[in-house]
Design a protein around this motif. Structure first.
Motif, PDB file in Angstrom:
ATOM      1  N   THR A 169      -7.053 -28.120  -0.820  1.00 48.24           N
ATOM      2  CA  THR A 169      -6.473 -26.583  -0.357  1.00 48.24           C
ATOM      3  C   THR A 169      -5.389 -27.041   0.762  1.00 48.24           C
ATOM      4  OG1 THR A 169      -8.168 -26.320   1.134  1.00 48.24           O
ATOM      5  CG2 THR A 169      -8.256 -25.207  -0.921  1.00 48.24           C
ATOM      6  N   PHE A 170      -4.374 -26.244   0.834  1.00 46.81           N
ATOM      7  CA  PHE A 170      -3.435 -26.446   1.899  1.00 46.81           C
ATOM      8  C   PHE A 170      -3.294 -25.156   2.722  1.00 46.81           C
ATOM      9  CE2 PHE A 170      -1.868 -29.556  -1.110  1.00 46.81           C
ATOM     10  CZ  PHE A 170      -1.423 -30.596  -0.442  1.00 46.81           C
ATOM     11  N   HIS A 171      -3.744 -25.264   4.122  1.00 47.73           N
ATOM     12  CA  HIS A 171      -3.512 -24.090   4.922  1.00 47.73           C
ATOM     13  C   HIS A 171      -2.007 -23.895   5.468  1.00 47.73           C
ATOM     14  CE1 HIS A 171      -7.686 -24.049   4.763  1.00 47.73           C
ATOM     15  NE2 HIS A 171      -7.954 -25.095   4.976  1.00 47.73           N
ATOM     16  N   ILE A 172      -1.397 -22.761   5.086  1.00 49.84           N
ATOM     17  CA  ILE A 172      -0.120 -22.443   5.435  1.00 49.84           C
ATOM     18  C   ILE A 172       0.101 -20.998   6.026  1.00 49.84           C
ATOM     19  CG2 ILE A 172       0.910 -24.029   3.804  1.00 49.84           C
ATOM     20  CD1 ILE A 172       1.373 -21.654   2.003  1.00 49.84           C
ATOM     21  N   HIS A 173       1.209 -20.568   6.739  1.00 51.42           N
ATOM     22  CA  HIS A 173       1.247 -19.644   7.393  1.00 51.42           C
ATOM     23  C   HIS A 173       0.797 -18.199   6.629  1.00 51.42           C
ATOM     24  CE1 HIS A 173       5.129 -19.870   5.474  1.00 51.42           C
ATOM     25  NE2 HIS A 173       5.323 -18.523   5.766  1.00 51.42           N
ATOM     26  N   VAL A 174       1.053 -18.330   5.460  1.00 53.82           N
ATOM     27  CA  VAL A 174       0.847 -17.019   4.717  1.00 53.82           C
ATOM     28  C   VAL A 174      -0.531 -17.059   3.898  1.00 53.82           C
ATOM     29  CG1 VAL A 174       3.338 -16.543   4.208  1.00 53.82           C
ATOM     30  CG2 VAL A 174       2.078 -17.939   2.693  1.00 53.82           C
ATOM     31  N   GLY A 175      -1.296 -18.190   3.926  1.00 50.34           N
ATOM     32  CA  GLY A 175      -2.462 -17.968   3.229  1.00 50.34           C
ATOM     33  C   GLY A 175      -2.919 -19.707   3.041  1.00 50.34           C
ATOM     34  N   THR A 176      -3.943 -19.659   2.112  1.00 56.24           N
ATOM     35  CA  THR A 176      -4.451 -20.959   1.629  1.00 56.24           C
ATOM     36  C   THR A 176      -3.938 -21.223   0.199  1.00 56.24           C
ATOM     37  OG1 THR A 176      -6.441 -20.756   3.282  1.00 56.24           O
ATOM     38  CG2 THR A 176      -6.540 -22.464   1.474  1.00 56.24           C
ATOM     39  N   VAL A 177      -3.353 -22.263  -0.034  1.00 57.07           N
ATOM     40  CA  VAL A 177      -2.961 -22.736  -1.253  1.00 57.07           C
ATOM     41  C   VAL A 177      -4.069 -23.650  -2.042  1.00 57.07           C
ATOM     42  CG1 VAL A 177      -1.267 -23.658  -2.732  1.00 57.07           C
ATOM     43  CG2 VAL A 177      -0.621 -22.661  -0.751  1.00 57.07           C
ATOM     44  N   GLN A 178      -4.628 -23.124  -2.988  1.00 59.72           N
ATOM     45  CA  GLN A 178      -5.453 -23.701  -3.641  1.00 59.72           C
ATOM     46  C   GLN A 178      -4.974 -24.643  -4.910  1.00 59.72           C
ATOM     47  OE1 GLN A 178      -8.837 -21.324  -4.988  1.00 59.72           O
ATOM     48  NE2 GLN A 178      -8.044 -19.573  -3.704  1.00 59.72           N
ATOM     49  N   ALA A 179      -4.497 -25.842  -4.439  1.00 61.54           N
ATOM     50  CA  ALA A 179      -3.320 -26.573  -5.148  1.00 61.54           C
ATOM     51  C   ALA A 179      -4.403 -27.481  -6.320  1.00 61.54           C
ATOM     52  CB  ALA A 179      -2.826 -27.909  -4.335  1.00 61.54           C
ATOM     53  N   VAL A 180      -5.731 -27.899  -6.024  1.00 65.55           N
ATOM     54  CA  VAL A 180      -6.438 -28.383  -6.914  1.00 65.55           C
ATOM     55  C   VAL A 180      -7.709 -27.766  -6.971  1.00 65.55           C
ATOM     56  CG1 VAL A 180      -7.253 -30.752  -7.350  1.00 65.55           C
ATOM     57  CG2 VAL A 180      -5.440 -30.660  -6.660  1.00 65.55           C
ATOM     58  N   ARG A 181      -8.270 -27.462  -8.227  1.00 64.56           N
ATOM     59  CA  ARG A 181      -9.382 -26.505  -8.103  1.00 64.56           C
ATOM     60  C   ARG A 181     -10.389 -27.069  -8.988  1.00 64.56           C
ATOM     61  NH1 ARG A 181      -8.086 -21.013 -10.001  1.00 64.56           N
ATOM     62  NH2 ARG A 181      -6.553 -22.015 -11.556  1.00 64.56           N
ATOM     63  N   GLY A 182     -11.274 -28.033  -8.923  1.00 66.76           N
ATOM     64  CA  GLY A 182     -12.352 -28.593  -9.668  1.00 66.76           C
ATOM     65  C   GLY A 182     -11.895 -29.458 -10.555  1.00 66.76           C
ATOM     66  N   VAL A 183     -11.291 -30.648 -10.152  1.00 66.19           N
ATOM     67  CA  VAL A 183     -10.768 -31.678 -11.102  1.00 66.19           C
ATOM     68  C   VAL A 183     -11.747 -32.596 -11.495  1.00 66.19           C
ATOM     69  CG1 VAL A 183      -9.079 -33.299 -11.413  1.00 66.19           C
ATOM     70  CG2 VAL A 183      -8.284 -31.164 -10.815  1.00 66.19           C
ATOM     71  N   ASP A 184     -12.270 -33.021 -12.476  1.00 67.29           N
ATOM     72  CA  ASP A 184     -13.028 -34.233 -13.035  1.00 67.29           C
ATOM     73  C   ASP A 184     -11.998 -35.261 -13.410  1.00 67.29           C
ATOM     74  OD1 ASP A 184     -15.038 -32.699 -12.073  1.00 67.29           O
ATOM     75  OD2 ASP A 184     -16.011 -32.154 -14.170  1.00 67.29           O
ATOM     76  N   LEU A 185     -12.414 -36.511 -13.139  1.00 67.69           N
ATOM     77  CA  LEU A 185     -11.412 -37.581 -13.748  1.00 67.69           C
ATOM     78  C   LEU A 185     -12.139 -38.832 -13.711  1.00 67.69           C
ATOM     79  CD1 LEU A 185      -8.425 -38.576 -14.575  1.00 67.69           C
ATOM     80  CD2 LEU A 185      -8.259 -39.008 -11.978  1.00 67.69           C
ATOM     81  N   THR A 186     -12.236 -39.700 -14.844  1.00 76.38           N
ATOM     82  CA  THR A 186     -12.655 -40.764 -14.757  1.00 76.38           C
ATOM     83  C   THR A 186     -11.660 -41.856 -15.473  1.00 76.38           C
ATOM     84  OG1 THR A 186     -14.771 -39.832 -15.422  1.00 76.38           O
ATOM     85  CG2 THR A 186     -14.580 -42.205 -15.924  1.00 76.38           C
ATOM     86  N   VAL A 187     -11.675 -43.150 -14.785  1.00 76.27           N
ATOM     87  CA  VAL A 187     -10.721 -44.106 -15.293  1.00 76.27           C
ATOM     88  C   VAL A 187     -11.554 -45.374 -15.451  1.00 76.27           C
ATOM     89  CG1 VAL A 187      -8.556 -45.443 -14.774  1.00 76.27           C
ATOM     90  CG2 VAL A 187      -8.849 -43.047 -14.042  1.00 76.27           C
ATOM     91  N   GLY A 188     -11.441 -45.908 -16.618  1.00 75.41           N
ATOM     92  CA  GLY A 188     -12.134 -47.242 -17.046  1.00 75.41           C
ATOM     93  C   GLY A 188     -11.461 -48.539 -16.477  1.00 75.41           C
ATOM     94  N   GLU A 189     -12.068 -49.606 -16.377  1.00 74.04           N
ATOM     95  CA  GLU A 189     -11.277 -50.757 -15.988  1.00 74.04           C
ATOM     96  C   GLU A 189     -10.205 -51.014 -16.886  1.00 74.04           C
ATOM     97  OE1 GLU A 189     -14.289 -53.763 -15.227  1.00 74.04           O
ATOM     98  OE2 GLU A 189     -15.207 -52.793 -13.356  1.00 74.04           O
ATOM     99  N   GLY A 190      -9.044 -51.417 -16.670  1.00 73.74           N
ATOM    100  CA  GLY A 190      -8.136 -51.864 -17.331  1.00 73.74           C
ATOM    101  C   GLY A 190      -7.615 -50.724 -18.434  1.00 73.74           C
TER     102      GLY A 190
END
Length: 332
Positions: A12-33
């Motif tokens: 989240t980003f806290h700005i003067h008009v509120g809180t921007v929920q830019a990323v909301r519960g992301v799961d990510l897996t990257v294997g070798e290579g």
């Protein structure tokens, strides 16, 4: 084996008009290579997700994550010194705009040598020699002369080659490429993508490719993650995403590719605009733009439906009893 594993990332980003929920519960897996593509509209959270892993966000950002492990190290518990060792050494980053990412006050040679001296403890002469080798590796014309030049003296394609050389300088296990072909003409784009493919095979480096260009995804990646409004709405192998898409947003992205529906077919835009992430909707974020939206879509976010071991989607259309749809998502 998973090289990078991220569970429930929230930024989240806290700005003067509120809180921007830019990323909301992301799961990510990257294997070798492995090469994983992250695709979606501008503002969907692609770059912010990767910047969160590298902790390269401004002070008004707050990063929370249930699990963030890279190469056996828990990044949620890592000190700033440990993170600094990982960034640039174990994880390389190719930024979106090389003109603003390279320092205009220093020569190319000095900027290439800096990570080598910091992470590898090389002498000035050793770092310069290695910098020259790196420019040769990325097929830079007249590499010896380029070491003495400043970023503004290079073309866009040459600056991007410098960024790639910096990203692979220390032999990282993972390279994050954030829109690596932005603002380049078609011929140079193809050269840069070919170069990335060659380096991946040569160095056996895992790659996360951030882009809105599905053509790049098709040619470079093994798996694809589709993001919308800070969430992952669909993921799967390239074949599954292109031939068996099961989310209306994915269908919209595919229909907007030139030539996807025939050489003379008109492009089909996705109507509407993305949601306000200061006050995101309670249901599926794509529902207001979705031609198949149902009442339940407006009230609650659908869970992940596993269609195969590699293919998952968050959409109520994949539930039993949901109506059939015609384009790309026929049930059965």
């Amino acid at each position: 084996m998973a090289l990078l594993e991220v569970k429930n990332l929230r930024t989240t980003f806290h700005i003067h008009v509120g809180t921007v929920q830019a990323v909301r519960g992301v799961d990510l897996t990257v294997g070798e290579g492995e090469t994983v593509g992250i695709v979606g509209e501008s503002g969907c959270g692609k770059s912010v997700s990767m910047m969160s892993i590298l902790h390269l966000l401004p002070k008004n950002a707050q990063i929370q994550c249930d699990k963030m492990v890279f190469d056996g190290m828990d990044l949620t518990r890592a000190t700033s010194q440990q993170l600094r060792h990982i960034e640039g050494d174990k994880i390389g980053m190719i930024f979106q705009d090389p003109m603003t990412s390279l320092n205009p006050l220093f020569t190319v040679g000095k900027q290439l040598a800096e990570p080598l001296r910091i992470h590898k403890g090389m002498s000035k002469a050793q770092a310069r020699e290695r910098a020259l080798e790196l420019l040769k590796t990325v097929n830079m014309p007249d590499p010896a002369s380029r070491l003495k030049q400043y970023p503004h003296e290079l073309s866009g394609g040459q600056r991007q080659r410098v960024m790639i050389a910096m990203a692979i300088a220390c032999g990282p296990k993972l390279v994050i490429a954030d829109e690596p072909t932005t603002a380049l003409d078609v011929t140079i784009q193809a050269q840069i993508l070919d170069l990335l493919g060659e380096l991946k095979e040569k160095l056996n480096t895992a790659v996360v490719m951030i882009t809105h260009d599905l053509g790049v995804i098709a040619g470079m990646c093994q798996r694809v993650v589709v993001m919308y409004a800070g969430k992952v709405v669909e993921e799967g192998t390239v074949r599954e995403l292109f031939y068996e898409p099961r989310h209306p947003y994915t269908w919209g992205l595919l229909r907007s590719i030139p030539g996807a529906a025939g050489a003379h077919a008109k492009l089909v835009p996705i109507p509407g605009t993305p949601p306000d992430l200061i006050a995101p909707p309670p249901g599926c974020p794509f529902a207001p733009r979705c031609p198949y939206a149902m009442n339940i879509c407006m009230s609650g976010m659908p869970g992940r439906t596993a269609l195969s071991e590699t293919h998952g989607v968050c959409c109520y259309l994949n539930d039993e009893g949901a109506p059939d749809v015609e384009w790309g998502g026929a049930k059965g």
